[in-house]
Motif scaffolding. Structure first.
Motif, PDB file in Angstrom:
ATOM      1  N   ASP A   1      81.410  55.835  16.662  1.00 21.70           N
ATOM      2  CA  ASP A   1      82.600  55.102  17.280  1.00 21.70           C
ATOM      3  C   ASP A   1      83.145  54.387  16.280  1.00 21.70           C
ATOM      4  OD1 ASP A   1      80.670  53.493  17.353  1.00 21.70           O
ATOM      5  OD2 ASP A   1      80.535  52.778  19.477  1.00 21.70           O
ATOM      6  N   GLY A   2      82.701  54.079  15.340  1.00 18.83           N
ATOM      7  CA  GLY A   2      83.320  53.208  14.427  1.00 18.83           C
ATOM      8  C   GLY A   2      82.872  51.776  14.136  1.00 18.83           C
ATOM      9  N   THR A   3      81.963  51.630  14.984  1.00 19.58           N
ATOM     10  CA  THR A   3      81.481  50.399  15.114  1.00 19.58           C
ATOM     11  C   THR A   3      80.315  50.131  13.811  1.00 19.58           C
ATOM     12  OG1 THR A   3      79.803  50.934  16.774  1.00 19.58           O
ATOM     13  CG2 THR A   3      81.673  49.905  17.570  1.00 19.58           C
ATOM     14  N   LEU A   4      79.922  49.120  13.808  1.00 25.59           N
ATOM     15  CA  LEU A   4      78.986  48.900  12.625  1.00 25.59           C
ATOM     16  C   LEU A   4      77.525  48.982  12.832  1.00 25.59           C
ATOM     17  CD1 LEU A   4      80.532  45.947  10.338  1.00 25.59           C
ATOM     18  CD2 LEU A   4      80.914  48.594  10.296  1.00 25.59           C
ATOM     19  N   GLY A   5      76.549  49.932  12.242  1.00 27.62           N
ATOM     20  CA  GLY A   5      75.442  50.119  12.431  1.00 27.62           C
ATOM     21  C   GLY A   5      74.282  49.201  11.254  1.00 27.62           C
ATOM     22  N   ALA A   6      73.307  49.912  11.012  1.00 27.06           N
ATOM     23  CA  ALA A   6      72.363  49.094  10.137  1.00 27.06           C
ATOM     24  C   ALA A   6      72.750  48.701   8.810  1.00 27.06           C
ATOM     25  CB  ALA A   6      71.201  50.348   9.747  1.00 27.06           C
ATOM     26  N   ARG A   7      72.125  47.790   8.538  1.00 31.02           N
ATOM     27  CA  ARG A   7      72.450  47.102   6.965  1.00 31.02           C
ATOM     28  C   ARG A   7      71.839  48.206   5.760  1.00 31.02           C
ATOM     29  NH1 ARG A   7      73.674  45.617   2.406  1.00 31.02           N
ATOM     30  NH2 ARG A   7      73.880  43.478   1.763  1.00 31.02           N
ATOM     31  N   ASN A   8      73.069  48.815   5.207  1.00 32.07           N
ATOM     32  CA  ASN A   8      72.731  49.840   4.326  1.00 32.07           C
ATOM     33  C   ASN A   8      71.646  49.025   2.799  1.00 32.07           C
ATOM     34  OD1 ASN A   8      72.473  52.345   3.033  1.00 32.07           O
ATOM     35  ND2 ASN A   8      74.759  52.589   2.997  1.00 32.07           N
ATOM     36  N   ASP A   9      71.212  50.245   2.222  1.00 37.34           N
ATOM     37  CA  ASP A   9      70.352  49.378   1.247  1.00 37.34           C
ATOM     38  C   ASP A   9      71.093  49.320  -0.130  1.00 37.34           C
ATOM     39  OD1 ASP A   9      67.821  48.700   0.071  1.00 37.34           O
ATOM     40  OD2 ASP A   9      67.096  50.818  -0.383  1.00 37.34           O
ATOM     41  N   VAL A  10      72.035  48.521  -0.097  1.00 40.53           N
ATOM     42  CA  VAL A  10      72.919  48.112  -1.563  1.00 40.53           C
ATOM     43  C   VAL A  10      72.776  46.658  -1.431  1.00 40.53           C
ATOM     44  CG1 VAL A  10      74.867  48.772  -0.384  1.00 40.53           C
ATOM     45  CG2 VAL A  10      74.924  48.254  -2.549  1.00 40.53           C
ATOM     46  N   TRP A  11      72.441  45.966  -2.481  1.00 40.40           N
ATOM     47  CA  TRP A  11      72.356  44.502  -2.720  1.00 40.40           C
ATOM     48  C   TRP A  11      73.081  44.070  -3.843  1.00 40.40           C
ATOM     49  CZ3 TRP A  11      70.637  42.969   2.026  1.00 40.40           C
ATOM     50  CH2 TRP A  11      69.861  44.041   2.811  1.00 40.40           C
ATOM     51  N   CYS A  12      73.494  42.807  -3.565  1.00 37.70           N
ATOM     52  CA  CYS A  12      73.897  42.080  -4.813  1.00 37.70           C
ATOM     53  C   CYS A  12      72.696  41.276  -5.557  1.00 37.70           C
ATOM     54  CB  CYS A  12      75.247  41.278  -4.406  1.00 37.70           C
ATOM     55  SG  CYS A  12      75.815  40.144  -5.609  1.00 37.70           S
ATOM     56  N   ALA A  13      72.358  41.585  -6.791  1.00 31.70           N
ATOM     57  CA  ALA A  13      71.508  40.864  -7.340  1.00 31.70           C
ATOM     58  C   ALA A  13      71.809  39.579  -7.982  1.00 31.70           C
ATOM     59  CB  ALA A  13      70.821  41.686  -8.171  1.00 31.70           C
ATOM     60  N   SER A  14      73.170  39.425  -8.419  1.00 34.16           N
ATOM     61  CA  SER A  14      73.431  38.611  -9.102  1.00 34.16           C
ATOM     62  C   SER A  14      75.223  38.545  -9.199  1.00 34.16           C
ATOM     63  CB  SER A  14      73.111  38.252 -10.305  1.00 34.16           C
ATOM     64  OG  SER A  14      73.311  39.369 -11.208  1.00 34.16           O
ATOM     65  N   LEU A  15      75.926  37.361  -9.687  1.00 36.97           N
ATOM     66  CA  LEU A  15      77.267  37.340 -10.322  1.00 36.97           C
ATOM     67  C   LEU A  15      77.497  37.146 -11.395  1.00 36.97           C
ATOM     68  CD1 LEU A  15      78.952  35.513  -6.853  1.00 36.97           C
ATOM     69  CD2 LEU A  15      78.774  37.854  -7.620  1.00 36.97           C
ATOM     70  N   GLU A  16      78.190  37.585 -12.368  1.00 34.30           N
ATOM     71  CA  GLU A  16      78.556  37.179 -13.467  1.00 34.30           C
ATOM     72  C   GLU A  16      79.174  35.841 -13.843  1.00 34.30           C
ATOM     73  OE1 GLU A  16      76.930  38.905 -15.497  1.00 34.30           O
ATOM     74  OE2 GLU A  16      76.973  41.120 -14.937  1.00 34.30           O
ATOM     75  N   HIS A  17      78.773  35.124 -14.757  1.00 33.11           N
ATOM     76  CA  HIS A  17      79.701  33.853 -15.094  1.00 33.11           C
ATOM     77  C   HIS A  17      80.566  34.322 -16.214  1.00 33.11           C
ATOM     78  CE1 HIS A  17      79.230  29.894 -17.396  1.00 33.11           C
ATOM     79  NE2 HIS A  17      80.225  29.865 -16.409  1.00 33.11           N
ATOM     80  N   LYS A  18      81.830  34.432 -15.951  1.00 33.63           N
ATOM     81  CA  LYS A  18      82.785  34.949 -16.518  1.00 33.63           C
ATOM     82  C   LYS A  18      83.735  33.706 -16.985  1.00 33.63           C
ATOM     83  CE  LYS A  18      84.725  37.462 -13.302  1.00 33.63           C
ATOM     84  NZ  LYS A  18      84.212  36.727 -12.146  1.00 33.63           N
ATOM     85  N   LEU A  19      84.613  34.222 -18.165  1.00 36.14           N
ATOM     86  CA  LEU A  19      85.567  33.413 -18.870  1.00 36.14           C
ATOM     87  C   LEU A  19      86.856  33.149 -17.797  1.00 36.14           C
ATOM     88  CD1 LEU A  19      86.890  32.234 -21.382  1.00 36.14           C
ATOM     89  CD2 LEU A  19      87.760  34.817 -21.958  1.00 36.14           C
ATOM     90  N   GLY A  20      87.129  34.081 -17.059  1.00 34.33           N
ATOM     91  CA  GLY A  20      88.286  34.043 -16.113  1.00 34.33           C
ATOM     92  C   GLY A  20      88.121  34.645 -15.014  1.00 34.33           C
ATOM     93  N   ILE A  21      89.414  34.681 -14.059  1.00 36.66           N
ATOM     94  CA  ILE A  21      89.197  35.316 -12.802  1.00 36.66           C
ATOM     95  C   ILE A  21      87.968  34.773 -12.055  1.00 36.66           C
ATOM     96  CG2 ILE A  21      91.048  37.185 -13.054  1.00 36.66           C
ATOM     97  CD1 ILE A  21      88.758  39.059 -13.400  1.00 36.66           C
ATOM     98  N   LYS A  22      87.810  33.550 -12.083  1.00 42.10           N
ATOM     99  CA  LYS A  22      86.326  33.089 -11.613  1.00 42.10           C
ATOM    100  C   LYS A  22      86.348  33.528 -10.299  1.00 42.10           C
ATOM    101  CE  LYS A  22      85.352  29.905 -15.288  1.00 42.10           C
ATOM    102  NZ  LYS A  22      84.626  28.888 -15.724  1.00 42.10           N
ATOM    103  N   ALA A  23      87.278  33.267  -9.337  1.00 38.95           N
ATOM    104  CA  ALA A  23      86.909  33.501  -8.039  1.00 38.95           C
ATOM    105  C   ALA A  23      86.988  34.789  -7.695  1.00 38.95           C
ATOM    106  CB  ALA A  23      88.495  33.022  -7.235  1.00 38.95           C
ATOM    107  N   SER A  24      86.896  35.891  -8.543  1.00 39.85           N
ATOM    108  CA  SER A  24      86.664  37.203  -8.244  1.00 39.85           C
ATOM    109  C   SER A  24      85.053  37.499  -8.415  1.00 39.85           C
ATOM    110  CB  SER A  24      87.552  37.916  -8.962  1.00 39.85           C
ATOM    111  OG  SER A  24      86.935  39.189  -9.431  1.00 39.85           O
TER     112      SER A  24
END
Lengths: 598, 598
Positions: free
Chosen positions: B238-261
């Motif tokens: 029906d379009g509602t959200l179900g289970a949390r899928n098995d994809v995970w953010c392990a870390s974010l990069e520390h970048k030169l620019g576009i830091k808010a992305s």
């Protein structure tokens, strides 16, 4: 990546291009025998690679911390300065009688370059100290020299230059800091200075500030500026430290790069000093002659910043080349069984060659200028001294402007070679890109250099000096004629020399009636001059290499240098032609849009 | 500095250069009447200036925070996305039946450009979502489209592209992430993806990942890659959200620019998902055809990144011009009673004109390409559709490569115009310089674009398409002949077109036997093509302006555009000649140094 000093390249430029053998043959030259030069380069490399290069990233990620007016330097910086000065490097070009080594500028040049490569933000501390020493040598009294210079050479004190104020950047006529004469002959300074590199830190026992300020009766403008020496701690007669002077660090700037170098806002005369209100200073040289003294020092400082450009380009190149050899990605364009190291890809190769060729050419240009500086002081013949001095002075804005502009280009290419990894700070390429950006700005922007090049260095003698240089360049063309292998390089250089001459002719012809149009081409002219001088020196290098190769000397260095020279002339010299067209056809259109239409 | 959308300029390029009137005359064009275009531009500007532009510095100084796999976006980003999507901007070019507005690409182009200008780091979220929508429109099943696209257009879900892995950057043949078929027809994914833009954040209720992975029996290399849609939360019937899928953010990069992305490392199949181990996904399109689908989407994404270059250049220019009008420093070179605003100084003027002219030229080039994209879809004549499609495809690598390379140059000049203030982060010029540096790298480096331009776009038809383009350019030269005022501009453009033609001829002639030499000139060819196309469009703009001025229309816009076109041709087109020389005489010397000699 670990930094390695390019000792072989430095030795080649010193010995085969910049006149070290001729300098050695002059009186006093025995102290720079070939073995001495080699030993100095090796010892310098050892110290920098081990003790300074590791500070580069450490300092970037742990910049100095300001707290209640005190500044804690980045980790390891204090110890590195001690090691550096104790080994004698701070005193390399300075007088023996004040604790220095008295070596020629040409010998100090590769050492300074490599220090900058190892850690640009650290190197600014010795560089500014050098500047302060130069100023005192130029205009300080014997007592001032004796009091302030030996501790700076020893590295226990450091030096600064205090010129800029919020309203007075490129335009020092707007300086407002005032100096009030005291009954004892000293002065008390009041005012605010900004962008003071290493203006406050805990790496040394004392800091020697050289400060531009106005006496009460001084005329307006730049002819009313006097120079003062203002130590952080007053100095007793016996050289020990006395009261804390009334100069305070109000804050540090949050900068794009060279983050480990503390850029201070300094308040003079806040009233919190232990010797009462007003920062106690002494006049250096004559009243109202401060800017003249600074200008003498500035030639040295501008040359030194030019070296920073070369140094940064070298380190960015080295890092990119090492990465490109290791990173495996994509098949070869001509076909390959699997993915190859990216250095194999033609465009990566083009980028690395561009980085390498720009770096080597600007190095050769700078070192040849350093040699001229020494010949202008050491040559027994007065005419030779004068000619070398004129050449050196002409070259200073080119060394400063060209080397720093190419540093930005090279550092940017360095990021590009790394691809997505280059944008991640951990890789290190991004730091070079950030650090490089200050170089075309401080110690006079590229436009300030170009104004100097057009005004004082080209127009003042109606282009005569440049004409003489062009004649020497054409002498190299004549030498190239004998070698068919270098025919293409020769033709490319000949075209660029024509471009150079045409632009100088245009400038001299039009400066009188179209001064704004001519100055709209001043930076392109500076860049063109840098390109052509670089081509000239690379052509001279090619001749040397062909001679050695012809004699059967087996040394991988020579064919590599030859290939780099050929690339430079084929790929980079064509820019000179574009700059010529831009200058000759561009002045009016650069200026036609009214200011309010932007 | 506050950001202002250059509405007048955008309208000029749309209406007078990029073919909006002709597009309007085609079936379906009534929805882009002149008043509608104006209203859209005005409404877009209002939202961006008020709600998005203030995020630019805020996001840079407060980048997203990773904690235990969750990512908190920069302050204000969540609300801005809601405002943006609720006002319908996310759906502008997408089908009406899925919740979009169905407007042509040409109409979406200025809106996207200005969004990028307002906050580049923010704009990446809508941009990636657009990419995910495009992929599903291209290759998704009707059910996938119905399930995933409407919430993305509504801004309650966002999208990502998962291509890169540590060993697979430019070279996707090295992708290793694997997809295991399940009995119910779904797949379970296992692997690591890096550099995933907006790969994890709290700005939306769900994130739709499009992921390249390998089926168990897939062949090696790029022909074994399949595409999967993998939502962060599984979606019920029906379009509602179900289970949390098995994809995970392990870390974010520390970048030169576009830091808010947030640039995420994503782990697929870590075993912590609520639906068991392995990230549950569905196949999109046919097995092993994933890269083909991605390539279709990539044209749109590359064009979009080209727009980012223009957008960033525009904002950097605007900031520098505003600063230069306000900053008072130094007397005029021709003499003045006191110091003047630095915009009066010829070199500052030259820098601002360079920034302005590069920005306007690359904008015109991109918008003309966007128009061609629409004619290729909307024109009733099949031949016209085909010709426009071929032109658009040829232009995509140029729009991407040229606009992003000039963005780096323009942002660097922007810092230089600011002098020392430009190096201080608070000023904002430095952020543009940092942000710009990713643009020539992501969505295919400039070299990747240039390979495409040489290989698929120039050699495949033996240069025929470029020949046809050159003929059209010469048509503009013929028009210019009638106007003596434009004689210099015409001559400069004619030379550049000759340079372009000569290089294409060289490439076609030599690609067979000297493939490495030709590809060593691929990026210079791309830059030359960008310069010449820019010159062509600026010349067309000059003709339009001359006509309006000739008719006595009083509008400051026209003389300003004319002056900018003249500057572009006099100052910037000469670079095309240098590039021609570099390409024709340079291939061998770029490649002669052995890899181990670097």
């Amino acid at each position: 990546m670990a930094y390695k000093v390019p000792v072989r390249e430095l030795r080649f430029v010193l010995e085969e291009l910049a006149g070290m053998p001729a300098l050695r043959a002059l009186p006093g030259g025995e102290e720079i025998g070939p073995e001495v030069v080699e030993a100095i380069l090796a010892e310098n490399a050892r110290l920098l690679e081990q003790a300074v290069a590791p500070l580069n990233r450490e300092g970037d990620t742990h910049p100095p911390v300001w707290r209640d007016g005190r500044v804690q330097a980045s980790p390891g910086f204090r110890q590195a300065l001690r090691l550096f000065a104790e080994a004698g490097w701070q005193g390399l070009p300075h007088p023996v009688e004040l604790g220095g080594q008295g070596l020629p500028k040409l010998m100090a040049t590769p050492c300074m370059e490599s220090l900058n490569s190892a850690c640009l933000a650290f190197s600014l501390c010795p560089l500014l100290t050098d500047g302060a020493i130069e100023v005192l040598l130029t205009a300080g009294s014997a007592e001032q020299q004796q009091r302030f210079i030996p501790p700076m050479i020893a590295g226990t004190w450091t030096g600064t230059m205090n010129l800029t104020e919020p309203q007075a950047g490129s335009d020092l006529s707007l300086v407002r800091t005032r100096a009030e004469p005291q009954p004892d002959g000293s002065y008390r300074l009041f005012g605010q200075k900004i962008f003071i590199t290493y203006g406050e830190h805990d790496m040394a026992e004392n800091i020697v500030h050289l400060v531009l300020a106005r006496l009460p009766d001084a005329p307006e403008g730049i002819k009313g500026l006097s120079l003062f020496v203002v130590p952080k701690f007053l100095v007793n007669e016996d050289g020990t430290l006395g009261a804390r002077n009334d100069v305070w660090c109000a804050s540090l700037e949050h900068k794009l790069g060279i983050k480990a170098s503390p850029t201070a806002v300094l308040i003079y005369g806040d009233g919190k000093g232990e010797a009462g209100p007003g920062a106690v200073g002494q006049l250096v040289g004559q009243p109202n002659r401060g800017l003249e003294i600074m200008f003498i020092m500035m030639n040295a400082a501008r040359f030194a910043v030019g070296l920073q450009g070369i140094a940064l380009a070298e380190r960015a190149y080295r890092q990119a080349a090492d990465f490109a050899r290791e990173r495996i990605q994509s098949r070869a364009v001509e076909g390959s069984p699997g993915p190859v190291a990216i250095i194999h890809h033609p465009d990566v190769r083009r980028m690395l060659m561009t980085m390498r060729a720009l770096t080597e050419a600007s190095r050769a240009v700078a070192y040849v200028a350093a040699g001229a500086h020494d010949f202008a002081r050491r040559h027994p013949d007065a005419d030779m001294r004068a000619r070398n001095q004129a050449f050196y002075e002409y070259m200073v804005p080119i060394v400063k402007g060209f080397s720093t502009e190419i540093a930005v280009e090279v550092a940017s290419l360095g990021v590009q070679v790394h691809g997505g990894m280059g944008f991640i700070e951990e890789t290190g390429a991004a730091q070079h890109y950030r650090d490089a950006r200050i170089l075309p700005i401080y110690e006079g922007t590229t436009a300030i250099q170009a104004n100097d090049l057009v005004g004082r260095k080209t127009l003042r003698d109606g282009g005569a000096l440049v004409g003489a240089i062009v004649a020497r360049m054409r002498g190299t063309l004549a030498e190239l004629e004998a070698d068919a292998e270098l025919a293409a390089l020769r033709a490319q250089l000949a075209q660029a020399i024509d471009d150079y001459e045409a632009v100088v002719h245009f400038i001299v012809q039009h400066a009188g009636r179209q001064v704004r149009e001519v100055f709209a081409g001043s930076v392109p002219y500076l860049m063109l001059a840098g390109l052509v001088h670089g081509g000239w020196q690379m052509a001279r290098a090619a001749l040397v290499c062909r001679t050695h190769i012809g004699k059967g000397i087996v040394d991988d260095f020579y064919p590599a240098k030859l290939a780099t020279a050929q690339f430079y002339c084929a790929h980079l010299l064509p820019r000179a032609h574009a700059l010529r067209l831009e200058i000759l056809q561009g002045g009016a259109s650069a200026l036609s849009l009214p200011a309010e239409a932007f």
